[in-house]
Design an enzyme around this catalytic site. Structure first.
Site, PDB file in Angstrom:
ATOM      1  N   SER A 224      29.214  10.654  28.005  1.00  9.42           N
ATOM      2  CA  SER A 224      30.770  10.945  28.255  1.00  9.42           C
ATOM      3  C   SER A 224      31.449  10.426  26.865  1.00  9.42           C
ATOM      4  O   SER A 224      31.084   9.798  26.052  1.00  9.42           O
ATOM      5  CB  SER A 224      31.111   9.998  29.220  1.00  9.42           C
ATOM      6  OG  SER A 224      30.609  10.137  30.603  1.00  9.42           O
TER       7      SER A 224
ATOM      8  N   ASP B 283      41.325  12.302  31.687  1.00  4.55           N
ATOM      9  CA  ASP B 283      40.270  11.532  31.004  1.00  4.55           C
ATOM     10  C   ASP B 283      40.043  11.701  29.586  1.00  4.55           C
ATOM     11  O   ASP B 283      38.858  11.819  29.074  1.00  4.55           O
ATOM     12  CB  ASP B 283      39.016  11.886  31.961  1.00  4.55           C
ATOM     13  CG  ASP B 283      38.042  10.960  31.837  1.00  4.55           C
ATOM     14  OD1 ASP B 283      38.080   9.790  31.257  1.00  4.55           O
ATOM     15  OD2 ASP B 283      36.980  11.212  32.494  1.00  4.55           O
TER      16      ASP B 283
ATOM     17  N   HIS C 157      37.636   7.270  30.831  1.00  2.16           N
ATOM     18  CA  HIS C 157      37.007   6.345  31.511  1.00  2.16           C
ATOM     19  C   HIS C 157      35.867   5.549  30.577  1.00  2.16           C
ATOM     20  O   HIS C 157      35.229   4.473  30.934  1.00  2.16           O
ATOM     21  CB  HIS C 157      36.102   7.213  32.624  1.00  2.16           C
ATOM     22  CG  HIS C 157      35.176   7.974  32.169  1.00  2.16           C
ATOM     23  ND1 HIS C 157      35.187   9.309  32.175  1.00  2.16           N
ATOM     24  CD2 HIS C 157      33.506   7.793  32.021  1.00  2.16           C
ATOM     25  CE1 HIS C 157      33.905   9.760  31.633  1.00  2.16           C
ATOM     26  NE2 HIS C 157      32.940   8.769  31.665  1.00  2.16           N
TER      27      HIS C 157
END
Length: 358
Positions: free
Chosen positions: A210, A127, A96
């Protein structure tokens, strides 16, 4: 890029707890014992700051060792983090984070110089993604990947990345739980992936963290921070101190395949082999997963499922939604045999199924 909101990191809990426990022990010494008791108290009081200094030194050693392996990634108008995976310039991050971009600008912690990088492959189902730098700048080194199977609740961990664009930031916490299965939202750039065996941590994880590094005090990456929990009861605001990281074992499995083959060839993720949707009962409550299509030769096909069947249980897990089906499958492996319970024309049936691979 995560579902979390900004929140303030607290004072290092382990240091405070250690100091308090030692002072409490000193306070419990026998006041009537005279000089020996006073000496014991003085010794405990002296030990507390030494222990705190030792822990602080551990933090600083790990930070100095790991930050050269952590980078900031600019993908279009978004920012995220990544870790240098090898000396060939491969960088692992979240799918992402890369989104639909094919090229990136990567900034290292040491130089602050922006470097060009290109996508190798993205695997949204877990992911994870790998990009590759045009070259390895001086002062940058590959991260050491730890054994996430050895991660235990209570271990001190540090999260390193670029929260809110603040590069080379570090937060601290503990491993709060292991083996969590978490489903990402699709809003805010999430992939909607259901990921099993995640590491839960109290270290603050904010947008931009992230793809960064969750490391232990040995300087080993034990996970990649991916998302923070939100509380639907509070308008999906962040739930402080509840973040999740993809375990290092899965990171290594996926990254090794992408580096070697340019894509994931063996996902290790179980699949039933159906296209399905959530159905509701007369009270508009989720009541199962209706099969829309069955793939030829899939686990569902061989078990005799067909379009129109409604799956209500897989093994011991009750199935009410697509998400609950994905979470049940995330805890299993391809080749596992289990029982699927479904309804057909109002009748409940069961069948043995050997799960395939996603």
């Amino acid at each position: 890029m995560d579902a979390s909101r900004t929140r303030r990191a607290g004072r290092p809990g382990p240091v405070t707890a250690l100091a308090c426990s030692l002072l409490f022990a000193a306070g419990c010494s026998d006041a009537g014992s005279g000089a020996p008791g006073e000496r014991e108290g003085a010794t405990a009081r002296a030990a507390a700051p030494r222990a705190a200094n030792d822990l602080q030194a551990d933090y600083q050693r790990v930070i100095n060792d790991v930050l050269p392996s952590v980078v900031q990634i600019q993908a279009g108008g978004s920012l995220g983090s990544g870790i240098v995976y090898d000396d060939q310039g491969h960088v692992v991050t979240n799918a992402h984070v890369v989104g639909d971009s094919r090229t990136f600008r990567v900034t290292t912690a040491r130089t602050g110089e922006a470097l060009d990088a290109a996508l190798v492959s993205s695997y949204p189902e877990q992911d994870l993604a790998v990009i590759k730098l045009d070259g390895m700048p001086d002062g940058t080194k590959a991260a050491r990947i730890g054994d996430s199977a050895k991660v235990e609740v209570g271990q001190i961990v540090l999260a390193m990345g670029s929260p809110l664009g603040l590069s080379s930031s570090v937060t601290q916490g503990i491993v709060s739980a292991t083996g969590r299965t978490v489903t990402e939202g699709r809003g805010g750039g999430g992939t909607g992936a259901t990921i099993g065996n995640m590491v839960q941590t109290s270290a603050a994880i904010n947008p931009g963290n992230s793809g960064g590094a969750l490391v232990n005090l040995d300087g080993e990456v034990v996970g990649i921070p991916t998302l923070a929990a939100t509380d639907p009861g509070l308008g999906d605001s962040a739930a402080p101190g509840i973040g999740f990281a993809i375990p290092a074992s899965m990171v290594k499995t996926v990254a090794d395949q992408i580096v070697e083959d340019g894509r994931v060839t063996d996902s290790g993720r179980a699949a039933l082999g159906v296209t399905a949707r959530t159905v509701v009962d007369d009270g508009y409550r989720p009541a199962g997963v209706a099969v829309v299509e069955v793939g030829d030769g899939t686990a569902a096909d061989e078990a005799g499922l067909r379009p129109g069947d409604v799956v209500v249980r897989l093994g011991d897990a009750e199935i009410t939604t697509i998400t609950s089906l994905a979470e049940a499958l995330a805890s299993m492996r391809p080749g596992d045999r289990t029982e699927v319970t479904y309804t057909r024309d109002g009748d409940e049936r069961t069948a043995e199924v050997t799960l395939g691979e996603q």
